[in-house]
Design a protein around this motif. Structure first.
Motif, PDB file in Angstrom:
ATOM      1  N   THR A  24       0.838  -1.209   0.000  1.00  0.00           N
ATOM      2  CA  THR A  24       0.000   0.000   0.000  1.00  0.00           C
ATOM      3  C   THR A  24       0.865   1.248   0.000  1.00  0.00           C
ATOM      4  OG1 THR A  24      -1.741  -1.166   1.210  1.00  0.00           O
ATOM      5  CG2 THR A  24      -1.827   1.237   1.235  1.00  0.00           C
ATOM      6  N   SER A  27       2.223   1.776  -3.415  1.00  0.00           N
ATOM      7  CA  SER A  27       1.177   2.235  -4.330  1.00  0.00           C
ATOM      8  C   SER A  27       0.843   3.706  -4.094  1.00  0.00           C
ATOM      9  CB  SER A  27      -0.086   1.380  -4.160  1.00  0.00           C
ATOM     10  OG  SER A  27      -1.127   1.864  -4.992  1.00  0.00           O
ATOM     11  N   LEU A  28       0.752   4.112  -2.833  1.00  0.00           N
ATOM     12  CA  LEU A  28       0.468   5.516  -2.520  1.00  0.00           C
ATOM     13  C   LEU A  28       1.570   6.415  -3.068  1.00  0.00           C
ATOM     14  CD1 LEU A  28      -0.813   5.211   1.164  1.00  0.00           C
ATOM     15  CD2 LEU A  28      -2.181   5.856  -0.834  1.00  0.00           C
ATOM     16  N   THR A  36      -4.820   4.117  -5.618  1.00  0.00           N
ATOM     17  CA  THR A  36      -4.556   2.993  -4.717  1.00  0.00           C
ATOM     18  C   THR A  36      -5.863   2.293  -4.371  1.00  0.00           C
ATOM     19  OG1 THR A  36      -2.593   4.077  -3.809  1.00  0.00           O
ATOM     20  CG2 THR A  36      -3.563   2.327  -2.487  1.00  0.00           C
ATOM     21  N   VAL A  41      -3.272  -2.806  -4.888  1.00  0.00           N
ATOM     22  CA  VAL A  41      -2.468  -3.281  -3.756  1.00  0.00           C
ATOM     23  C   VAL A  41      -2.233  -4.779  -3.864  1.00  0.00           C
ATOM     24  CG1 VAL A  41      -2.464  -3.639  -1.252  1.00  0.00           C
ATOM     25  CG2 VAL A  41      -3.164  -1.431  -2.192  1.00  0.00           C
ATOM     26  N   VAL A  52      -6.621  -9.448   0.463  1.00  0.00           N
ATOM     27  CA  VAL A  52      -6.585  -8.099   1.043  1.00  0.00           C
ATOM     28  C   VAL A  52      -7.810  -7.901   1.927  1.00  0.00           C
ATOM     29  CG1 VAL A  52      -6.567  -5.629   0.563  1.00  0.00           C
ATOM     30  CG2 VAL A  52      -5.320  -7.193  -0.945  1.00  0.00           C
ATOM     31  N   MET A  59     -10.098  -0.470   2.111  1.00  0.00           N
ATOM     32  CA  MET A  59      -8.958   0.391   1.851  1.00  0.00           C
ATOM     33  C   MET A  59      -8.747   1.421   2.947  1.00  0.00           C
ATOM     34  SD  MET A  59      -7.147  -0.594  -0.578  1.00  0.00           S
ATOM     35  CE  MET A  59      -6.052   0.788  -0.338  1.00  0.00           C
ATOM     36  N   LEU A  62      -6.839  -0.225   5.640  1.00  0.00           N
ATOM     37  CA  LEU A  62      -5.482  -0.516   5.187  1.00  0.00           C
ATOM     38  C   LEU A  62      -4.635   0.750   5.146  1.00  0.00           C
ATOM     39  CD1 LEU A  62      -3.358  -2.416   4.166  1.00  0.00           C
ATOM     40  CD2 LEU A  62      -4.495  -2.458   1.933  1.00  0.00           C
ATOM     41  N   ILE A  63      -5.199   1.853   4.684  1.00  0.00           N
ATOM     42  CA  ILE A  63      -4.452   3.112   4.627  1.00  0.00           C
ATOM     43  C   ILE A  63      -4.139   3.619   6.040  1.00  0.00           C
ATOM     44  CG2 ILE A  63      -4.663   5.563   4.023  1.00  0.00           C
ATOM     45  CD1 ILE A  63      -6.056   4.609   1.436  1.00  0.00           C
ATOM     46  N   THR A  66      -1.352   1.685   7.321  1.00  0.00           N
ATOM     47  CA  THR A  66      -0.124   2.075   6.619  1.00  0.00           C
ATOM     48  C   THR A  66       0.454   3.345   7.235  1.00  0.00           C
ATOM     49  OG1 THR A  66      -0.935   1.072   4.574  1.00  0.00           O
ATOM     50  CG2 THR A  66       0.869   2.643   4.360  1.00  0.00           C
TER      51      THR A  66
END
Length: 222
Positions: A24, A27-28, A36, A41, A52, A59, A62-63, A66
């Motif tokens: 992630t 990707s960001l 993203t 991801v 995932v 997401m 997940l973000i 991250t």
């Protein structure tokens, strides 16, 4: 007859989660927030989109994870630099300055990830909370070093305000250098920050300092 080792092993959940978090972050850095997605991801991590969703609620989750992970990685890099410096407030503060402009901290990918988090801080309550925790820990460390210097030099300053000022200076220099390295070098950024520390030691940082009120004028009688 010895048993054959299994051809495939199941990854530990934490190992798989970290793999997805790192994917992630990459990707960001490359595609930004809009680019993203779960599929992106998953492709970056080399897994199925279903995996995932198995490890993260979506997401947003997940973000957020991250951001937490990135903050810890930055902190880990700073701690390594501080561990090599003498255990004295000024030495620790100067090591912090140097580490802030070290090669790992100036990685363009880190800028891309950090800008995404900053952009979400104003509108996303979860990211806002994580941001508050990451920066509170950052400032507390600086405040501790500044308090030690102030005590040694008998400076009448507010360490909390001074830590805020230094945080703003370091963030501003880091951001500007990452956006356009041709503006100034990392060495010049370090020098600017070290000059700030020199001024602090010399008692020239007065924001938040307690100032003595002048005595009221006494009117002459007669």
């Amino acid at each position: 007859m010895a048993e054959k080792e299994p051809k495939f092993t199941r990854d530990l959940p934490e190992s798989r989660r970290r793999q997805l978090i790192e994917a992630t972050a990459r990707s960001l850095a490359r595609h930004g927030l809009d680019g993203t997605t779960v599929r992106v991801v998953a492709a970056e991590a080399g897994v199925s989109p279903g995996l995932v969703r198995h490890h993260f609620a979506g997401m947003h989750d997940l973000i957020a994870e991250t951001y937490r992970w990135t903050g810890k990685e930055v902190e880990k890099g700073l701690r390594a630099a501080l561990a090599a410096a003498p255990d004295q407030p000024e030495a620790q503060l100067r090591a912090f300055v140097d580490a802030s402009f070290s090669t790992p901290m100036l990685n363009p990918d880190l800028l891309g990830v950090w800008l995404t988090f900053w952009s979400l801080t104003r509108t996303d309550p979860v990211i806002h909370e994580i941001h508050g925790k990451v920066y509170a820990d950052y400032r507390k460390r600086l405040q501790r070093y500044i308090s030690g210097i102030a005590e040694e030099k008998k400076l009448g300053l507010d360490p909390r305000i001074a830590a805020l000022a230094l945080t703003a200076l370091l963030d501003g220099l880091w951001l500007e250098h990452c956006l356009d390295p041709s503006t100034f070098t990392a060495s010049e950024a370090r020098q600017i920050a070290h000059d700030w520390v020199d001024n602090l030691k010399a008692g020239r940082f007065m924001a938040g300092a307690k100032r003595e009120e002048p005595a009221p004028a006494v009117a002459k009688v007669g």
